[in-house]
Design a protein around this motif. Structure first.
Motif, short mmCIF file in Angstrom:
data_model
loop_
_atom_site.label_atom_id
_atom_site.label_comp_id
_atom_site.label_asym_id
_atom_site.label_seq_id
_atom_site.Cartn_x
_atom_site.Cartn_y
_atom_site.Cartn_z
N PRO A 26 -5.44 -2.87 4.70
CA PRO A 26 -6.35 -3.24 3.60
C PRO A 26 -5.61 -3.38 2.28
O PRO A 26 -4.73 -2.59 1.95
CB PRO A 26 -7.37 -2.10 3.56
N ILE A 27 -5.98 -4.41 1.52
CA ILE A 27 -5.39 -4.67 0.20
C ILE A 27 -6.34 -4.08 -0.83
O ILE A 27 -7.29 -4.73 -1.29
CB ILE A 27 -5.18 -6.18 -0.03
N THR A 31 -2.76 -1.65 -4.24
CA THR A 31 -1.72 -2.39 -3.53
C THR A 31 -1.11 -3.45 -4.44
O THR A 31 -1.81 -4.05 -5.26
CB THR A 31 -2.32 -3.05 -2.27
N HIS A 34 -2.74 -6.94 -4.63
CA HIS A 34 -4.08 -7.09 -5.19
C HIS A 34 -3.99 -7.80 -6.55
O HIS A 34 -3.04 -7.59 -7.31
CB HIS A 34 -4.75 -5.72 -5.34
N GLN A 68 -11.72 -5.54 -1.52
CA GLN A 68 -10.52 -5.57 -0.70
C GLN A 68 -10.70 -6.39 0.57
O GLN A 68 -9.71 -6.90 1.13
CB GLN A 68 -10.09 -4.15 -0.33
N LYS A 69 -11.93 -6.57 1.04
CA LYS A 69 -12.15 -7.40 2.23
C LYS A 69 -11.78 -8.86 1.97
O LYS A 69 -11.39 -9.56 2.90
CB LYS A 69 -13.61 -7.30 2.67
N THR A 72 -7.90 -9.00 2.43
CA THR A 72 -7.31 -8.47 3.66
C THR A 72 -7.48 -9.47 4.78
O THR A 72 -8.60 -9.91 5.06
CB THR A 72 -7.99 -7.14 4.04
N ASP A 74 -8.03 -10.72 8.29
CA ASP A 74 -8.61 -10.23 9.52
C ASP A 74 -9.20 -11.44 10.25
O ASP A 74 -10.08 -12.12 9.73
CB ASP A 74 -9.70 -9.20 9.24
#
Length: 341
Positions: A26-27, A31, A34, A68-69, A72, A74
């Motif tokens: 996760p960012i 991080t 970010h 953060q989603k 990130t 995915d």
């Protein structure tokens, strides 16, 4: 040729889809990838005041880009590889438009007010910053062009006109390479230690020898931001932007080349500055700026006098939503700049 930022990003996206990589870590805001952290780094490299960072973060929250989603990777929920550096730079550009206008008038008027009331010499002036960074940018561009010119580009495939000459050309090239290798071994000296830059920053600001100029990070946004009932409010109440309606990606390309002559020069210069820092084309950053504006203002542009809750910050540090914006619109609803007198 050196591959472009866009081509590398496309290949990376293709590899992610081909390899079916698992979800990345996760960012979060702590991080380095970010936008909150990247924007702070780019503000430092561009010699902009540290006070701008909280306005960038407020704009980030308004654009729903702090989640953060969104940053990130995915394959199940967010398969697109984010453009971390471009997003951070675009947030800074939009924040500069909100605070300074960047319409070739407002930023210079604010600079005049800051100069007339700067008794302590700690107020940020857009004019002073432009002159300082422009001189450093010209020198940095010259250094980059010289480094590219010094680089020896050697083709992997030999050039020949007739296919029947291919054997002789290849043999002559092998002999030439062997002779050059032997001469290097006979006359070579220990390779000198190359001086490597201490970081990936494009500029160096401060009072040390060899710096690009004095640092303006400690400057205050005195005449750019004012307190209104305990809430920090921009002195500029006008915001312009191009039409934000999206085009079909499979049938339409960037319109930056057609729009660039009509855009304000200060805005174009700011795009060129951050494009140089990121080593990308200005149109690529311009598209990301439009994407941020779509997330902030929506595809339908606001009517004149409508309140847009960008978010301010009061003296206690709590977020508010009392940032009033005033846009001049056409009948079609697209805001336009005032004609130059």
């Amino acid at each position: 040729n050196i591959p472009s930022h866009r081509s590398i990003h496309k290949k990376a996206q293709g590899l992610v889809m081909f390899l079916q990589l698992p979800a990345f870590p996760p960012i979060n805001p702590q991080t380095l990838l970010h936008p909150a952290q990247l924007s702070l780094r780019y503000l430092t490299d561009a010699n902009l005041p540290d006070e701008l960072h909280r306005w960038v973060c407020n704009l980030m929250d308004r654009a729903d880009m702090a989640n953060q989603k969104r940053h990130t990777l995915d394959l199940a929920s967010h398969p697109a590889l984010p453009l971390y550096d471009l997003q951070a730079a675009a947030l800074i550009v939009v924040t500069m438009k909100v605070l300074f206008g960047l319409d070739d008038h407002t930023e210079w008027n604010l600079s005049n007010e800051a100069g007339s009331h700067d008794d302590l010499g700690d107020l940020f002036s857009f004019r002073r910053w432009y002159r300082l960074v422009q001189a450093a940018l010209i020198q940095a561009q010259q250094r980059r062009n010289q480094d590219i010119a010094r680089k020896q580009w050697k083709g992997k495939k030999p050039f020949f006109i007739d296919k029947r000459d291919k054997h002789f050309v290849m043999k002559r090239r092998r002999i030439s390479d062997n002779v050059q290798m032997c001469l290097k071994k006979l006359t070579s000296r220990p390779a000198p230690v190359q001086v490597v830059a201490p970081s990936s920053f494009q500029f160096c600001w401060g009072g040390e020898d060899g710096s690009d100029g004095p640092s303006l990070q400690h400057m205050k946004l005195g005449k750019v931001v004012s307190l209104n009932h305990g809430v920090s409010t921009p002195s500029n109440f006008k915001y312009w932007h191009p039409p934000l309606r999206t085009c079909k990606p499979w049938s339409c390309t960037s319109h930056y080349s057609n729009m660039e002559p009509t855009l304000p020069r200060s805005f174009v210069w700011l795009l060129q500055l951050f494009s140089f820092m990121l080593d990308v084309e200005p149109w690529y950053l311009f598209e990301e700026v439009l994407e941020v504006e779509r997330r902030v203002f929506g595809i339908k542009t606001p009517q004149s006098g409508q309140q847009i809750p960008i978010g301010g910050q009061n003296e206690t540090g709590s977020n508010t939503k009392k940032w009033k914006r005033n846009c001049e619109t056409k009948q079609s609803g697209d805001p336009v700049r005032k004609p130059k007198s």
